[in-house]
Scaffold this motif. Sequence first.
Motif, PDB file in Angstrom:
ATOM      1  N   ALA A 121      59.467  34.455  72.289  1.00 23.76           N
ATOM      2  CA  ALA A 121      60.327  35.622  72.475  1.00 23.76           C
ATOM      3  C   ALA A 121      59.545  36.906  72.735  1.00 23.76           C
ATOM      4  N   ALA A 122      58.225  36.825  72.845  1.00 25.21           N
ATOM      5  CA  ALA A 122      57.386  38.021  72.956  1.00 25.21           C
ATOM      6  C   ALA A 122      57.822  38.939  74.093  1.00 25.21           C
ATOM      7  N   ALA A 123      58.284  38.400  75.185  1.00 22.16           N
ATOM      8  CA  ALA A 123      58.690  39.229  76.317  1.00 22.16           C
ATOM      9  C   ALA A 123      59.859  40.139  75.964  1.00 22.16           C
ATOM     10  N   ASN A 124      60.647  39.761  74.968  1.00 20.74           N
ATOM     11  CA  ASN A 124      61.831  40.546  74.616  1.00 20.74           C
ATOM     12  C   ASN A 124      61.549  41.692  73.662  1.00 20.74           C
ATOM     13  N   PHE A 125      60.410  41.696  72.984  1.00 24.62           N
ATOM     14  CA  PHE A 125      60.180  42.743  71.993  1.00 24.62           C
ATOM     15  C   PHE A 125      58.870  43.497  72.149  1.00 24.62           C
TER      16      PHE A 125
ATOM     17  N   GLU B 122      54.055  46.181  66.719  1.00 24.39           N
ATOM     18  CA  GLU B 122      55.260  46.976  66.429  1.00 24.39           C
ATOM     19  C   GLU B 122      56.518  46.155  66.675  1.00 24.39           C
ATOM     20  N   GLY B 123      56.522  45.405  67.760  1.00 28.13           N
ATOM     21  CA  GLY B 123      57.673  44.576  68.083  1.00 28.13           C
ATOM     22  C   GLY B 123      57.908  43.452  67.094  1.00 28.13           C
ATOM     23  N   LEU B 124      56.860  43.049  66.398  1.00 28.48           N
ATOM     24  CA  LEU B 124      56.977  41.951  65.435  1.00 28.48           C
ATOM     25  C   LEU B 124      57.506  42.388  64.074  1.00 28.48           C
TER      26      LEU B 124
END
Length: 105
Positions: A71-75, A30-32
């Motif tokens: 950037a995974a931690a941000n989204f 979802e974040g991607l």
Amino acid sequence: MTTKVGRLMAFTAKPGRGGDLAAAMLQVAEGLREVPGCELYIISQDSGDPDTVRVVEAWADEASADAALAAAANFAGDVSIESVLGMLAKPPERVDLTTLGGVGL
């Protein structure tokens, strides 16, 4: 023709944790949705082994894939790389591909 980057990933959860792992990976997906360069990120649970979660990825280029991981931690909401790794019975398996085309790209 621009050559895209593809990956096939297999994540094996600790026994009985496949549903938790799949839910976490769906949250990552979802974040991607709005991440530049992410063209395909499909989460599947192995029908023969529910503790195995597979991800099919397609990226515009290697830089996009690397930037998204960084950037995974941000989204990813409540999901962290550490929490996903903590659910695994063994390290993820990764196959790198040169994506040429097809339906969905």
